[in-house]
Motif scaffolding. Sequence first.
Motif, PDB file in Angstrom:
ATOM      1  N   PHE A   1      -3.631  12.954   0.927  1.00 33.92           N
ATOM      2  CA  PHE A   1      -2.716  12.812  -0.199  1.00 33.92           C
ATOM      3  C   PHE A   1      -1.991  11.464  -0.146  1.00 33.92           C
ATOM      4  N   LEU A   2      -1.532  11.107   1.042  1.00 33.88           N
ATOM      5  CA  LEU A   2      -0.777   9.858   1.191  1.00 33.88           C
ATOM      6  C   LEU A   2      -1.635   8.654   0.805  1.00 33.88           C
TER       7      LEU A   2
ATOM      8  N   GLY B   1      -3.435   9.977  -3.198  1.00 27.07           N
ATOM      9  CA  GLY B   1      -2.789  10.625  -4.331  1.00 27.07           C
ATOM     10  C   GLY B   1      -1.319  10.347  -4.525  1.00 27.07           C
ATOM     11  N   SER B   2      -0.669   9.745  -3.537  1.00 28.72           N
ATOM     12  CA  SER B   2       0.784   9.677  -3.623  1.00 28.72           C
ATOM     13  C   SER B   2       1.269   8.636  -4.624  1.00 28.72           C
ATOM     14  N   GLY B   3       0.365   7.710  -5.005  1.00 29.97           N
ATOM     15  CA  GLY B   3       0.783   6.694  -5.963  1.00 29.97           C
ATOM     16  C   GLY B   3       1.643   5.618  -5.349  1.00 29.97           C
TER      17      GLY B   3
ATOM     18  N   PHE C   1       0.059  12.177 -11.503  1.00 27.32           N
ATOM     19  CA  PHE C   1      -0.346  11.510 -10.271  1.00 27.32           C
ATOM     20  C   PHE C   1      -0.967  10.167 -10.594  1.00 27.32           C
ATOM     21  N   GLY C   2      -0.649   9.186  -9.821  1.00 27.78           N
ATOM     22  CA  GLY C   2      -1.260   7.881 -10.035  1.00 27.78           C
ATOM     23  C   GLY C   2      -0.514   7.042 -11.051  1.00 27.78           C
ATOM     24  N   LEU C   3       0.387   7.675 -11.833  1.00 24.56           N
ATOM     25  CA  LEU C   3       1.155   6.912 -12.813  1.00 24.56           C
ATOM     26  C   LEU C   3       2.490   6.464 -12.230  1.00 24.56           C
ATOM     27  N   ARG C   4       2.989   7.245 -11.303  1.00 23.78           N
ATOM     28  CA  ARG C   4       4.224   6.881 -10.632  1.00 23.78           C
ATOM     29  C   ARG C   4       4.208   7.553  -9.268  1.00 23.78           C
ATOM     30  N   PRO C   5       5.040   7.065  -8.355  1.00 32.14           N
ATOM     31  CA  PRO C   5       5.021   7.678  -7.029  1.00 32.14           C
ATOM     32  C   PRO C   5       5.451   9.137  -7.083  1.00 32.14           C
ATOM     33  N   VAL C   6       4.689   9.989  -6.478  1.00 30.84           N
ATOM     34  CA  VAL C   6       4.993  11.405  -6.469  1.00 30.84           C
ATOM     35  C   VAL C   6       4.918  11.884  -5.028  1.00 30.84           C
ATOM     36  N   MET C   7       6.026  12.390  -4.524  1.00 29.37           N
ATOM     37  CA  MET C   7       6.009  12.892  -3.150  1.00 29.37           C
ATOM     38  C   MET C   7       6.661  14.253  -3.087  1.00 29.37           C
ATOM     39  N   PRO C   8       5.963  15.241  -2.570  1.00 27.81           N
ATOM     40  CA  PRO C   8       6.636  16.518  -2.362  1.00 27.81           C
ATOM     41  C   PRO C   8       7.682  16.332  -1.274  1.00 27.81           C
TER      42      PRO C   8
END
Lengths: 323, 188
Positions: free
Chosen positions: A306-307, A310-312, B91-98
């Motif tokens: 993911f990092l 996928g994390s962007g 996803f991929g458009l801006r940073p996304v972190m759980p």
Amino acid sequence: MTATTLRQRGPKHLLSMADLDRDDIEQILNLTESFAEVGERSIPRVPALRGKTIAWLFYEDSTRTRLSFETAAKRLSADTMNFSVGSSSVNKGESLRDTVETIAAMGIDGIVVRHGAAGAPRQVSEWTDASVINAGDGWHQHPTQSLLDLYTARQHLDELDGKHIAIIGDIKHSRVARSNALGFSAMGARVTLVAPPTLLPSTLDGWPVEATHDLDAVLEELDICYLLRMQLERQGQAVVPSLREYHNEYGLTSARADRLPNDALIMHPGPMNRGVEIAGEVADRPAAVITEQVANGVSVRMAVLFLLLGSGLDVVDEQRAIA
Amino acid sequence: MAERERLLAGSASGHFQARTQVMTADDVARAVKRMAHEILERNHGSAGVMLIGMQTGGVALAVRLATAVTEIEGSQIPVGTLDATMHRDDFGLRPVMPEASTEIPEDPTGKTIVLVDDVLFTGRTVRAALDAIHSYGRPQAIQLAVMVDRGHRELPIRPDYVGKNLPTRRDEMVDVNDSGVELGEMVS
């Protein structure tokens, strides 16, 4: 080897524990907790990597690492492409570079590489735009194994600072030992390598570790007793007189396991040779967290995939570069 | 969700500056009480109802609603939390972190789930949460409770229980905090 960290480079590849500093490792371990929760759902699947394709490029045998990566990718909804060396054009003499360029031309986002030659994944990363993850290169590195060991150890011990880990066995041929020596010392733990002289590397210059030939001398002060498999397939010549003698001198026998502190962990990267590096009975004790290591392997690999894919975070870097 | 998006936007987008106080803390308390009554009325009591607060803004509101339900009915209802980050569509458009935890206290199968969030905006977070809930089980029904509905929906989603309908401009920002609800914007 470059000393740039994951954050400085942007999280593009995972090649060696030497590329990760303490903050990087902590970021990955914290992220792992979110992904461990996904595995507990009745439908353990999230769409985080939908539309991404990951290729497995395994030039060496692997069951658990490959299955673990495969499970991790599926739980993230990524598509996977399997490149098994036995039935491919590698048998027809295709070079690693041509193989990589061929796979890359099909449009992939990540390549997970296992290769017998140290440095092969780094080389691959220079031939492709895809993210490259090292799943083991020769005697050199196996970073996701180290991350899952760190995660498992941290779950039980909370804090690794000042903890004492002994890595016991075939250090010389072990990428797990090299990865963990770096990983555990980066997290502030004290690392002692225990092996007969023939199974230690000829020099330990630059390793952040101590070394001893006497397992009994350190047993009572350990927080983690990390056993390595005797890698009979990597050993060129006889390096120990016999497996029985090895077991008597360096194996974790029942008597030795009794001398470990009560809350000490027994870890093993698998596959185990019961009766060689670990007594059969010891592997089934509650202190042995070996199956937890396997379960955590999936969560850690989800976090890494993911990092990188996928994390962007790389999107941010691009935006910063534009601005 | 407003709070979370502000966190994710980080320093690049500046910081929130409040312009108008839209609801006071007392207004919010009254709205919570009314919404708790509405939830009980609609579901004929609290049996089989589970509140799920959306991370991070909806969690505190879910706890307050559960407390209000207990005060009215005397019964306890289960409260969970949900981080739908991994089900988002950007996803991929801006940073996304759980970064926040998910905890579903009981199997949602057959239950009535009330999703709780502080601000309803485009509806995309709710869409992600609907997906996420289904990976835990198949609820009998899912309802939506929000403190502020600020409009600008991009998906066919509407709330069942609303604290306040608040017309806004797209570039404005709604902040729900301990002192009530504020309307303002991001300044750099």
